[in-house]
Motif scaffolding. Sequence first.
Motif, PDB file in Angstrom:
ATOM      1  N   LEU A 197       0.819  -1.229   0.000  1.00 36.56           N
ATOM      2  CA  LEU A 197       0.000   0.000   0.000  1.00 36.56           C
ATOM      3  C   LEU A 197       0.848   1.273   0.000  1.00 36.56           C
ATOM      4  O   LEU A 197       0.316   2.367  -0.194  1.00 36.56           O
ATOM      5  CB  LEU A 197      -0.914   0.014   1.237  1.00 36.56           C
ATOM      6  N   ASP A 213       2.972   4.381  -0.929  1.00 38.72           N
ATOM      7  CA  ASP A 213       2.863   5.309  -2.084  1.00 38.72           C
ATOM      8  C   ASP A 213       1.468   5.339  -2.689  1.00 38.72           C
ATOM      9  O   ASP A 213       1.303   5.874  -3.790  1.00 38.72           O
ATOM     10  CB  ASP A 213       3.833   4.949  -3.241  1.00 38.72           C
ATOM     11  N   CYS A 214       0.505   4.724  -2.059  1.00 41.27           N
ATOM     12  CA  CYS A 214      -0.854   4.822  -2.603  1.00 41.27           C
ATOM     13  C   CYS A 214      -1.406   6.188  -2.188  1.00 41.27           C
ATOM     14  O   CYS A 214      -1.499   6.480  -0.992  1.00 41.27           O
ATOM     15  CB  CYS A 214      -1.732   3.700  -2.064  1.00 41.27           C
ATOM     16  N   ALA A 219      -8.881  10.025  -1.069  1.00 46.72           N
ATOM     17  CA  ALA A 219      -8.969   9.391  -2.396  1.00 46.72           C
ATOM     18  C   ALA A 219     -10.380   9.528  -2.958  1.00 46.72           C
ATOM     19  O   ALA A 219     -10.565   9.859  -4.140  1.00 46.72           O
ATOM     20  CB  ALA A 219      -8.568   7.925  -2.292  1.00 46.72           C
ATOM     21  N   ILE A 258      -3.358  -5.632  -4.336  1.00 44.65           N
ATOM     22  CA  ILE A 258      -3.130  -4.259  -3.865  1.00 44.65           C
ATOM     23  C   ILE A 258      -2.470  -3.428  -4.968  1.00 44.65           C
ATOM     24  O   ILE A 258      -2.725  -2.226  -5.099  1.00 44.65           O
ATOM     25  CB  ILE A 258      -2.294  -4.247  -2.554  1.00 44.65           C
ATOM     26  N   LYS A 307      -4.016   0.031  -6.106  1.00 44.92           N
ATOM     27  CA  LYS A 307      -3.193   1.251  -6.136  1.00 44.92           C
ATOM     28  C   LYS A 307      -3.274   1.917  -7.518  1.00 44.92           C
ATOM     29  O   LYS A 307      -3.449   3.131  -7.615  1.00 44.92           O
ATOM     30  CB  LYS A 307      -1.750   0.860  -5.805  1.00 44.92           C
ATOM     31  N   ASN A 308      -3.191   1.102  -8.554  1.00 44.90           N
ATOM     32  CA  ASN A 308      -3.275   1.672  -9.918  1.00 44.90           C
ATOM     33  C   ASN A 308      -4.631   2.321 -10.155  1.00 44.90           C
ATOM     34  O   ASN A 308      -4.728   3.361 -10.808  1.00 44.90           O
ATOM     35  CB  ASN A 308      -3.048   0.578 -10.967  1.00 44.90           C
ATOM     36  N   ILE A 362      -6.550   3.743  -7.891  1.00 42.26           N
ATOM     37  CA  ILE A 362      -6.572   5.042  -7.179  1.00 42.26           C
ATOM     38  C   ILE A 362      -5.710   6.059  -7.929  1.00 42.26           C
ATOM     39  O   ILE A 362      -6.100   7.206  -8.143  1.00 42.26           O
ATOM     40  CB  ILE A 362      -6.073   4.901  -5.726  1.00 42.26           C
ATOM     41  N   LYS A 363      -4.511   5.588  -8.339  1.00 42.62           N
ATOM     42  CA  LYS A 363      -3.572   6.505  -9.002  1.00 42.62           C
ATOM     43  C   LYS A 363      -4.161   7.085 -10.294  1.00 42.62           C
ATOM     44  O   LYS A 363      -3.809   8.195 -10.692  1.00 42.62           O
ATOM     45  CB  LYS A 363      -2.254   5.772  -9.315  1.00 42.62           C
TER      46      LYS A 363
END
Length: 400
Positions: free
Chosen positions: A307, A309-310, A331, A389, A393-394, A396-397
């Motif tokens: 997680l 750097d998310c 987010a 995860i 993360k991708n 969210i990014k």
Amino acid sequence: MKKLAKRNELLGTETAYAVSAEASEYVARGIKVYPFHLGDINIITSQNIIDGCMAAIKAGKTGYCPAAGIKELREAMSWEMNKDRDTDYTWENISIQSGGKPVIGKFLLSLMEPGDEVLYPSPGYPIYESQINYFGGVIKPYRYIETDDGFKFDIDYFKSLITPKTKILIYNNYQNPMGACSSEEEMAELARLAVEHDLFVLSDEAYFDVFYEGKGKSIVDYPGMKERTVILYTFSKKFAMTGWRLGAACGPKWIIDSINKINTNDEACTTHFIQYAGVEAIRGDQSYSKELIKTLKRRLDVLCDALKDCPGIKYVKPKATFYLFVNVTEAMKKMGMTDVEVFRKDVLAKTGVSFTTRNHFGEPLPGETQKYIRFAYSGINEEEIIEGIGKFKNYIKSFY
Ligand code: PLP
């Protein structure tokens, strides 16, 4: 013609099961799902425990047994409790149950009059609220505050809830879903308040042994607590025995006697031969259970690493339980979302990552603005955690 008794309307449920059903539909359609929603364990029970059960069946332990449980297990349980707590229980302080869950209702039935107020955590295990309502109590949810050091009791709010009608405190340390771990000071203050206001305490210690740094501590250890506390114990988590349905209520004999009487009226007894598996779990080799806790800790480390750097999320790594409660408010704001359920469904649809949200653990309390999701890592392996995860993360990014 079809008309259920009115009281059924008061009975709640575990809405998290609906997430499981939803995830299963995705799987049935051939879509890869990362199961972070399950509070179950994807590790089989230790062979010595299975053998203990098989031997009991072969030895003919297939009939009824005492409603309170077999004496061997009640004695083993009192030893198990006393070794980690400042208690001096004997077998008479133990009532064997079909899991930890039945302790909740039987405790309430034994002590709560209709109209009595019961303090319980929100977010928290949803069965507390369901059973308080069902048995005619008055719900008084208390809350926690998020700090840089994890979730802490909002003690002023807690005190403001107490009235002369407040009779019971349900306390879950270590806590599902937040992973909250009370400090000694917090526990001492709660114990002091319980004594001052003459509250009975149900100490739900389902995760007492799923503790990653040293040993857990029970509220029963504090002054004035032994005589007012019933401990919910379960074999489910510590020994990876969720499906066996084995647990216990531990506390003052006069309350335990009442719970035993309810057993007689209810299930008659916990499955006879399963109780021998419990004796083996407690008295036998502990290395498998220790390894299980290590595996869960590794999963937690892997999850937190993944997680990193998310953007838009925050959390504190808990010392216990197998849950990570993540604040996703930032987010969601970035995505223009206000409903955490919409967020959950979108993540599941786009990535296959399945988790529960704060809303599966009680209605948000007045004034609550932060949005949370719960990752359970007891039912998912390390490789899948990393892969899932990564996708989360991708996702969210992509909004940043
Ligand atoms: N208490 C808490 C806080 C839980 O999370 C659970 C299960 O997830 C239980 C009690 C009951 O578990 P069991 O009935 O399997 O012992």
